[in-house]
Design a protein around this motif. Structure first.
Motif, PDB file in Angstrom:
ATOM      1  N   LEU A 132       0.855  -1.188   0.000  1.00  0.00           N
ATOM      2  CA  LEU A 132       0.000   0.000   0.000  1.00  0.00           C
ATOM      3  C   LEU A 132       0.892   1.239   0.000  1.00  0.00           C
ATOM      4  CD1 LEU A 132      -2.908   1.199   0.299  1.00  0.00           C
ATOM      5  CD2 LEU A 132      -2.465   1.251   2.774  1.00  0.00           C
ATOM      6  N   MET A 133       0.698   2.117  -0.973  1.00  0.00           N
ATOM      7  CA  MET A 133       1.444   3.378  -1.014  1.00  0.00           C
ATOM      8  C   MET A 133       0.743   4.393  -0.106  1.00  0.00           C
ATOM      9  SD  MET A 133       4.109   4.909  -2.259  1.00  0.00           S
ATOM     10  CE  MET A 133       4.567   3.901  -3.671  1.00  0.00           C
ATOM     11  N   VAL A 134       1.509   4.989   0.820  1.00  0.00           N
ATOM     12  CA  VAL A 134       0.910   5.949   1.750  1.00  0.00           C
ATOM     13  C   VAL A 134       1.629   7.289   1.676  1.00  0.00           C
ATOM     14  CG1 VAL A 134       0.132   4.156   3.338  1.00  0.00           C
ATOM     15  CG2 VAL A 134       2.349   5.228   3.709  1.00  0.00           C
ATOM     16  N   GLU A 135       0.871   8.348   1.903  1.00  0.00           N
ATOM     17  CA  GLU A 135       1.396   9.705   1.980  1.00  0.00           C
ATOM     18  C   GLU A 135       1.557  10.087   3.443  1.00  0.00           C
ATOM     19  OE1 GLU A 135       2.054  12.028  -0.383  1.00  0.00           O
ATOM     20  OE2 GLU A 135       1.381  10.977  -2.187  1.00  0.00           O
ATOM     21  N   ASN A 136       2.603  10.833   3.740  1.00  0.00           N
ATOM     22  CA  ASN A 136       2.775  11.346   5.090  1.00  0.00           C
ATOM     23  C   ASN A 136       1.664  12.345   5.392  1.00  0.00           C
ATOM     24  OD1 ASN A 136       3.782  12.609   7.522  1.00  0.00           O
ATOM     25  ND2 ASN A 136       5.815  11.892   6.962  1.00  0.00           N
ATOM     26  N   SER A 137       1.047  12.207   6.551  1.00  0.00           N
ATOM     27  CA  SER A 137      -0.040  13.120   6.927  1.00  0.00           C
ATOM     28  C   SER A 137       0.465  14.534   7.210  1.00  0.00           C
ATOM     29  CB  SER A 137      -0.783  12.574   8.158  1.00  0.00           C
ATOM     30  OG  SER A 137       0.114  12.385   9.238  1.00  0.00           O
ATOM     31  N   ASN A 138       1.789  14.698   7.333  1.00  0.00           N
ATOM     32  CA  ASN A 138       2.386  16.032   7.507  1.00  0.00           C
ATOM     33  C   ASN A 138       2.495  16.704   6.141  1.00  0.00           C
ATOM     34  OD1 ASN A 138       3.850  18.320   8.081  1.00  0.00           O
ATOM     35  ND2 ASN A 138       5.663  17.253   8.822  1.00  0.00           N
ATOM     36  N   LYS A 139       1.537  17.552   5.823  1.00  0.00           N
ATOM     37  CA  LYS A 139       1.443  18.167   4.495  1.00  0.00           C
ATOM     38  C   LYS A 139       2.493  19.250   4.256  1.00  0.00           C
ATOM     39  CE  LYS A 139      -2.004  15.512   3.686  1.00  0.00           C
ATOM     40  NZ  LYS A 139      -1.734  14.261   2.937  1.00  0.00           N
ATOM     41  N   LEU A 140       3.297  19.583   5.265  1.00  0.00           N
ATOM     42  CA  LEU A 140       4.362  20.558   5.064  1.00  0.00           C
ATOM     43  C   LEU A 140       5.600  19.929   4.436  1.00  0.00           C
ATOM     44  CD1 LEU A 140       4.165  22.714   8.328  1.00  0.00           C
ATOM     45  CD2 LEU A 140       3.243  23.227   6.064  1.00  0.00           C
TER      46      LEU A 140
END
Length: 382
Positions: free
Chosen positions: A204-212
């Motif tokens: 599963l490819m995930v994005e960091n929840s820290n949008k900065l």
């Protein structure tokens, strides 16, 4: 001619004064969050704070502690099985199911990037045998880090009675955690594939929840948090020209404002703070007595060069240092063990610390160390 020189000097002095005033009179940031702080990372010196000791829920910033402890307890490739308890935890964006298996490093990345609450439970169970035992370890570590206004009740930050912290304490935790390379490497990842060991070939490819991350110059981490009770929370760190700042926001009105607040805090911090060379690590060595070792004394030094954070128009010459060290320590001591702190003072007021670490001291016998055991209370500080 004399009058002309007087005018020139007066103009120059007024320009210098104006420049200094501009540096120190930059408007403080307007923060929507109820509580916030920004500190210089190497010393912990506070650059700005707002209600920094107000207790509230830290939400998923809690996972900074969970990750920190697990990195010490679990081997990177150790298998972690998802229990029924972990799979049934509220909010599992990885889609965990009971019986799934991950390596510890994959699950830690999933927990920190996607903020999976079930992953935190599984990691706690694998690290300590039970969530309850792990939470006890979390509180023990919080005490060691002088997090005086913090108490943990779970490893993920879901709202529970008795689970609380402050912006100041979260900054202490973040500051310490970011000294660990493995931790820093995880929280600096913007996007990553999370791979299951079982079922095989599941990814599963995930994005960091820290949008900065990737959208703010120098951003290095760290961790988001959000619940209805906690509001928007964020621990954010950024590094520019050797200066690293850590900002913590708690109880922002929504999940988006926390990022705006952190930007403002970091912008303000970078505009106001410079690092001036203080004491080189290899130029400062203290010693402490050793009890029960093969040597009577051991050298102690800062874990890194000591630089002075200069805020606004401050003068670095007004910095002084003192040492908070025990007189005697017990062998064995691993090389790099933190045994005390160098305390930074500005105008006589303590404003920050740098850890002091001991060199290796083996357990065993020596005449000198035996005398320390007997007469330690009489010995002077070294």
């Amino acid at each position: 001619m004399r009058k002309l020189w007087i005018i020139v000097v007066a103009v120059c002095l007024s320009l210098v004064t104006m420049g200094t005033a501009f540096a120190s009179d930059v408007a403080e940031p307007v923060i929507a969050a109820e509580s916030a702080i920004v500190v210089e990372a190497s010393t912990g010196r506070v650059v700005y704070e707002k209600n920094a000791d107000m207790q509230g829920s830290p939400a998923s910033m809690t996972k900074m502690m969970t990750c920190l402890l697990a990195l010490d307890e679990l081997g990177r490739h150790q298998d972690v099985m998802i229990s029924k308890n972990a799979a049934e935890t509220e909010d599992v964006p990885l889609g965990l199911a009971a019986g799934d298996v991950f390596s510890a490093d994959e699950l830690l990345r999933g927990m920190m990037l996607a903020s999976d609450n079930g992953a935190a439970v599984a990691i706690a169970e694998a690290s300590a045998g039970s969530v309850g035992k792990f939470v006890a370890q979390m509180n023990d570590e919080a005490a060691k880090l002088d997090m005086k206004d913090t108490h943990f009740a779970n490893p993920n930050g879901l709202t529970l009675p008795g689970h609380y912290s402050t912006a100041r304490d979260m900054a202490k935790l973040a500051r310490y955690a970011m000294t660990k390379k493995e931790f820093r490497d995880i929280v600096g990842i913007q996007q990553a594939p999370i791979r299951w060991s079982l079922p095989k070939n599941k990814v599963l490819m995930v994005e960091n929840s820290n949008k900065l991350l990737g959208h703010y110059d120098g951003m290095t981490g760290i961790k988001t948090g959000w619940t209805m009770a906690a509001g928007g929370c964020l621990a954010a760190s950024a590094k520019r020209n050797g200066l690293e700042l850590i900002a913590v926001v708690m109880k922002a009105p929504d999940a988006h404002v926390r990022f705006d607040d952190a930007r403002k805090l970091l912008d303000y911090g970078f505009s106001q703070t410079k690092l001036k060379r203080g004491i080189r690590r290899d130029h400062l060595k203290k010693s402490v007595w050793v009890r029960g070792g093969t040597q009577a004394t051991v050298a102690v030094h800062p874990v890194e060069d000591v630089n002075y954070p200069v805020i606004g128009g401050e003068d670095p010459k007004r910095y002084t240092v003192t040492y908070d060290l025990p007189k005697v320590i017990d062998a064995p001591v691993k090389d790099g063990t933190v045994v005390g702190k160098l305390v930074l003072h500005y105008d006589g007021k303590p404003v920050g610390t740098v850890d002091l670490a001991a060199e290796k001291a083996d357990k065993g016998f020596s005449v000198g160390s035996s005398l320390v055991s007997i007469f330690g209370w009489m010995l002077p500080r070294l």
